[in-house]
Design an enzyme around this catalytic site. Sequence first.
Site, PDB file in Angstrom:
ATOM      1  N   ASP A 298      -9.315-145.084  22.331  1.00 56.42           N
ATOM      2  CA  ASP A 298      -8.773-144.604  23.726  1.00 56.42           C
ATOM      3  C   ASP A 298      -9.340-143.180  23.832  1.00 56.42           C
ATOM      4  OD1 ASP A 298      -7.593-144.167  26.191  1.00 56.42           O
ATOM      5  OD2 ASP A 298      -5.680-145.226  25.454  1.00 56.42           O
TER       6      ASP A 298
HETATM    7  C1  BGC Z   1      -5.630-144.577  29.090  1.00 54.86           C
HETATM    8  C2  BGC Z   1      -6.671-145.740  28.922  1.00 54.86           C
HETATM    9  C3  BGC Z   1      -7.971-145.227  29.703  1.00 54.86           C
HETATM   10  C4  BGC Z   1      -8.563-144.155  29.235  1.00 54.86           C
HETATM   11  C5  BGC Z   1     -10.050-143.912  30.030  1.00 54.86           C
HETATM   12  C6  BGC Z   1      -6.589-143.092  28.711  1.00 54.86           C
HETATM   13  O1  BGC Z   1      -5.660-142.030  28.627  1.00 54.86           O
HETATM   14  O2  BGC Z   1      -4.905-144.796  27.725  1.00 54.86           O
HETATM   15  O3  BGC Z   1      -6.067-146.875  29.182  1.00 54.86           O
HETATM   16  O4  BGC Z   1      -8.724-146.498  29.809  1.00 54.86           O
HETATM   17  O5  BGC Z   1      -7.567-143.172  29.508  1.00 54.86           O
HETATM   18  O6  BGC Z   1      -9.447-143.548  31.520  1.00 54.86           O
END
Ligand code: BGC
Length: 769
Positions: A298
């Site tokens: 993530d």
């Molecule tokens: C979120 C993810 C997301 C990623 C990219 C993160 O903060 O937890 O779900 O895909 O950002 O935007």
Amino acid sequence: MYKVIQDLTESRSLACTALFVLFFVILLNPATAVAQPASTDAQVTARVDALLQQMTLEEKIGQITQIGPDPIGPNAPKPEDLIRKGGAGSVLWTIDSARIQKMQEIAMKESRLKIPLLFGYDVIHGYKNVFPVPLAMASSWDPGMVERAQAMAAYEASVSGINWTFGPMVDIARDARWGRIVEGAGEDPYLGAAIARAQVLGFQGPRLGTPGRIVGSVKHFAGYGAADGGRDYDSVYIPEELFRNVYLRPFQAAIDAGVGTVMSAYMDLNDVPASGNQWLLQDVLRRDMGFRGFVISDAWAVASLKVHGYARDPEDAAYRGLTAGVSMDMGSETYLNNVAKLIESGRVPVSVLDQAVREILAIKVRLGLFEHPYGDPAAKEKVLNDPAHRAATRTAAQRSMVLLRNENNALPLRKTIARLAVIGPIADSAEEIKGSWTVEEGPGVSVLEGIRSKLPSAKIEFVRGGDMQRLVPMPWDGAAGRKAAPLMPEAEMAKEVEKAVKAAKGSDTVVLVLGERANMSGEAASRVSLVLPGNQERLLEAVVATGKPVVLVLLNGRPLDITWAAEHVPAILEAWYPGSEGGNAIADILFGDVNPGGKLPVTWPRATGQEPAYYNHNRTQAPEDEPGFTSRFGDFPTAPLYPFGYGLSYTTFAYSNLRLDQKSIPTSGALHVSVDVENKGAVAGDEVVQLYIHQRAGSASRPVRELKGFERVSLAAGEKKTVHFSLGQEELKFWSPQSRAWVVEPEEFDVWAGGDSKAILHSEFRVTQ
Ligand code: BGC
């Protein structure tokens, strides 16, 4: 006592052997040899190996690095320069098609090895044409519709140059305080698995590389939805049996549907951060679940391994992330800056790095990116403005709404109403109705606008009635010094309530639109309380006190405490955030052009203190259906306001004739279940027929009920249909904490069929040795 069914690894290796044999049979057969698909496993491996052999250490580290569109520090290299020297495998957070094209041209023409980039973005519920938020899509209980919707979103993304979405989000959520409940399919592993599968097939097509589709990333692996107290990012403690029986099932469905990538979660899982958790990412994900693609962290999760208090420093974070099995670092450049040192010092063997690079290159080859690296700028305008896409968002919204209450057939409203009041802080918003995670700007239709176009000659008065806002800024806003939007001053809100009451008194009917702003759910949007935020409860009670007929429409991303409304407002429609055409779809339902058929994918509590609330809990020594134990609380009922699977229609349905073709099956067997459902009303309608089971005894206590089948059927007035289900190993197995394996146990089972998780039509069967 029980029969251990084949370990997943074992069954997968058998399947692999079979495929391998099949592969050679086909290859050696002159009749089929010419019809080979472009990328067999062997061809992919050969191509990946050939590339890997030519790669420098720097280029390998580049492949495992995903960069943002901007340099992340004053001395950090520019994205374009990094790409030119092979220093990035992927770019995230840009939807500027011209820039994407330019970056891809640099990768394909100016970098030494001409390896295409993956462009990743959160295409969650639509691209320009916005579908209902995922929790709403799950409320449709219509995997076919979900698949078609994600295929359209994928097509819009792919022509725009995006070839990778960070979806589906399949985290089971049993606690409505958790803000990200809106992004998933709710609380149930069976429904969650069906929706996960549909989304993967929608995004990717039947195989990676299907034209007009993109690669998916199932997230957040795993257990994120069980955040302590519903607080986003908080630690998660899940025993292995719960993890495997509930939380991992939708992930398994996504993997079985061929998802190309998995996103590792942010939080500590049983004290080991998910993005540095070798047991999770190797033993569980790859060995047990058979995942063959690559893992992306993530955002910043590799760097965060230090923040957690797990890694000592960024180098240690890179070590732990990479060796745990995170193949690509999202955004933090921790791999970019530290992996060379780890390889040179020998702390990380080069084979570990090579494995990560191999996995990433294999996905790029399977996607056909080397041959088709670009979007389709010439088609973009046409695809994003395709009226069929827009129309599909309206249908999806209609199918996702859940009718929670309809006393004395208060709905549908007559189209002959002369004076209507539309009241609510976001009732006129064409933006909030779309929910969060929208990608390219596109028009939305507010509730007010939808009603106005449905009733062009009625007198429609709109009043905001007050306000609601998040009270704490988003973390990224707070970090940038930006404050949360101010709440309307108290005195002004009081005036708004007065105006609303006046408008209600001057109307024949009131449509009251309450709920939450879109930024009140999603990431970093957990809530300590589920009450209607701002002054909405006061507004509600004041409007209802006028005595005028009131219809409550909810725009929200989680179940809310509407217990007062459920006693005093005759009609309540849960619309969630219904997307671009939301206002039109709401008007379609309110005025009877469409009969609602959605069902809750979550248990709806009566009060915040009931959370976590979920229907598939264990029976306990004091079951609620036995005398004397009607509640687990001394001050409040245990029963939710609305059960999982619940939803009304403008017609009613009757169930009968629950039949099992066998009363007893062996552990390896399957039985066939059928039930009749009849539309007893005067209008056509949809019903979601649901099948639940309960195992009465065994090596572990089993949930009171578990969903094991469903089908959404359309029935004309008076029509009767027979719906069929099958119960076999897949439905009967569970991961036993005693044998620490998947088992089907020779025990007695209950089975129920009906329109929600309280279904009463019952039968039983036995599984024998
Ligand atoms: C979120 C993810 C997301 C990623 C990219 C993160 O903060 O937890 O779900 O895909 O950002 O935007």
